[in-house]
Design a protein around this motif. Structure first.
Motif, short mmCIF file in Angstrom:
data_model
loop_
_atom_site.label_atom_id
_atom_site.label_comp_id
_atom_site.label_asym_id
_atom_site.label_seq_id
_atom_site.Cartn_x
_atom_site.Cartn_y
_atom_site.Cartn_z
N ARG A 31 31.56 -5.93 -11.64
CA ARG A 31 32.22 -7.21 -11.98
C ARG A 31 33.42 -7.45 -11.08
NH1 ARG A 31 31.90 -6.68 -18.50
NH2 ARG A 31 29.80 -7.51 -18.69
N SER A 32 34.18 -6.37 -10.81
CA SER A 32 35.35 -6.54 -9.94
C SER A 32 34.93 -6.89 -8.52
CB SER A 32 36.24 -5.30 -9.96
OG SER A 32 35.65 -4.23 -9.26
N LEU A 33 33.79 -6.37 -8.07
CA LEU A 33 33.28 -6.72 -6.75
C LEU A 33 32.90 -8.19 -6.69
CD1 LEU A 33 31.02 -3.65 -5.86
CD2 LEU A 33 33.38 -4.10 -5.13
N VAL A 34 32.26 -8.68 -7.74
CA VAL A 34 31.88 -10.09 -7.80
C VAL A 34 33.15 -10.95 -7.83
CG1 VAL A 34 30.78 -11.88 -9.20
CG2 VAL A 34 29.62 -9.69 -8.83
N ASP A 35 34.10 -10.56 -8.68
CA ASP A 35 35.35 -11.32 -8.77
C ASP A 35 36.10 -11.35 -7.45
OD1 ASP A 35 34.80 -11.78 -11.43
OD2 ASP A 35 36.20 -10.27 -12.19
N GLY A 36 36.00 -10.27 -6.67
CA GLY A 36 36.67 -10.20 -5.38
C GLY A 36 35.84 -10.72 -4.22
N ASN A 37 34.69 -11.31 -4.54
CA ASN A 37 33.76 -11.87 -3.54
C ASN A 37 33.25 -10.83 -2.54
OD1 ASN A 37 33.91 -14.53 -4.57
ND2 ASN A 37 35.86 -14.80 -3.52
N LEU A 38 33.23 -9.58 -2.96
CA LEU A 38 32.66 -8.53 -2.12
C LEU A 38 31.18 -8.34 -2.42
CD1 LEU A 38 35.53 -5.91 -2.25
CD2 LEU A 38 34.98 -7.50 -0.41
N LEU A 39 30.74 -8.88 -3.55
CA LEU A 39 29.34 -8.87 -3.95
C LEU A 39 29.04 -10.27 -4.46
CD1 LEU A 39 26.66 -7.35 -4.69
CD2 LEU A 39 27.73 -6.79 -6.88
N GLU A 40 28.09 -10.92 -3.83
CA GLU A 40 27.79 -12.29 -4.25
C GLU A 40 26.31 -12.60 -4.03
OE1 GLU A 40 30.49 -14.68 -2.00
OE2 GLU A 40 29.64 -14.10 -0.10
N TYR A 41 25.84 -13.57 -4.80
CA TYR A 41 24.45 -13.97 -4.67
C TYR A 41 24.35 -15.07 -3.62
CZ TYR A 41 19.66 -15.12 -5.70
OH TYR A 41 18.31 -15.32 -5.59
N SER A 42 23.49 -14.85 -2.64
CA SER A 42 23.27 -15.84 -1.59
C SER A 42 22.05 -16.68 -1.96
CB SER A 42 23.03 -15.15 -0.24
OG SER A 42 22.57 -16.08 0.71
N VAL A 43 22.28 -17.94 -2.21
CA VAL A 43 21.18 -18.84 -2.54
C VAL A 43 20.28 -19.01 -1.33
CG1 VAL A 43 20.59 -21.19 -3.25
CG2 VAL A 43 22.57 -20.05 -4.27
N ARG A 44 20.88 -19.06 -0.16
CA ARG A 44 20.10 -19.23 1.07
C ARG A 44 19.16 -18.05 1.29
NH1 ARG A 44 20.97 -17.74 6.22
NH2 ARG A 44 23.11 -17.11 5.88
N LYS A 45 19.68 -16.82 1.11
CA LYS A 45 18.86 -15.62 1.31
C LYS A 45 18.07 -15.23 0.06
CE LYS A 45 21.77 -13.55 4.84
NZ LYS A 45 22.52 -12.35 5.24
N ARG A 46 18.43 -15.86 -1.06
CA ARG A 46 17.81 -15.60 -2.37
C ARG A 46 17.89 -14.12 -2.75
NH1 ARG A 46 12.24 -18.69 -2.30
NH2 ARG A 46 12.07 -17.55 -0.37
N ARG A 47 19.07 -13.55 -2.53
CA ARG A 47 19.32 -12.17 -2.92
C ARG A 47 20.82 -11.90 -2.91
NH1 ARG A 47 20.33 -8.08 0.74
NH2 ARG A 47 20.41 -8.67 2.92
N TRP A 48 21.19 -10.75 -3.47
CA TRP A 48 22.58 -10.33 -3.48
C TRP A 48 22.98 -9.81 -2.10
CZ3 TRP A 48 25.94 -11.10 -7.40
CH2 TRP A 48 25.39 -11.46 -8.63
N ILE A 49 24.19 -10.13 -1.69
CA ILE A 49 24.74 -9.62 -0.43
C ILE A 49 26.10 -9.01 -0.73
CG2 ILE A 49 23.45 -11.20 1.07
CD1 ILE A 49 26.00 -12.91 1.26
N TRP A 50 26.53 -8.07 0.11
CA TRP A 50 27.80 -7.39 -0.11
C TRP A 50 28.37 -6.92 1.21
CZ3 TRP A 50 23.04 -5.91 -1.94
CH2 TRP A 50 22.45 -4.83 -1.29
N ASP A 51 29.65 -6.58 1.14
CA ASP A 51 30.39 -6.09 2.30
C ASP A 51 30.61 -4.58 2.10
OD1 ASP A 51 32.22 -5.38 4.27
OD2 ASP A 51 33.43 -7.20 4.03
#
Length: 129
Positions: A31-51
């Motif tokens: 959840r903290s990764l999502v809140d920090g935008n380090l883990l997000e769902y890419s609609v374009r790629k249709r999958r989760w992406i992360w740094d």
């Protein structure tokens, strides 16, 4: 995440290293990764992406309390007050107590605070007997 293990094995290794596999801490960490935008769902790629580099570099202690304390400090003062009051009742608070508290001037908005605490996963609503 709905991904093949070969696509997310590096992320799962990092998450395991940071959380030592504690299921509650894993959930809060994600959840903290999502809140920090380090883990997000890419609609374009249709999958989760992360740094991966940023996640690996994160200075996270091995303690669930520090993560929760950080999360609690982001709650509004009203919701923090609600959390303090209901924590006095232990693991559960009966509906009749909520009714009594909400009838007072000081705690008239306790239901709204409880709703927010439930939404933010600090509490769980349980059906009455």
């Amino acid at each position: 995440m709905g991904l093949f293990p070969r696509l997310c094995s590096n992320l799962s290794d990092i998450v395991f290293q940071k959380t030592k596999g504690n299921p509650f801490f894993v959930l809060e960490f994600l959840r903290s990764l999502v809140d920090g935008n380090l883990l997000e769902y890419s609609v374009r790629k249709r999958r989760w992406i992360w740094d991966e580099q940023a996640i690996t570099a994160m200075d996270i202690t091995d303690n669930v309390l520090s993560l929760l304390t950080n999360k609690m400090s982001q709650l509004s003062e009203r919701v923090q007050s609600t959390l303090k009051v209901v924590s006095c009742f232990g693991f559960g608070i009966h509906e009749s107590v909520i009714d009594l508290l909400s009838a007072t001037t000081q705690y008239s908005n306790i239901r709204e605070g409880l709703d927010e605490l439930i939404w933010d996963s600090f509490m769980v609503a349980v059906a009455g007997d």
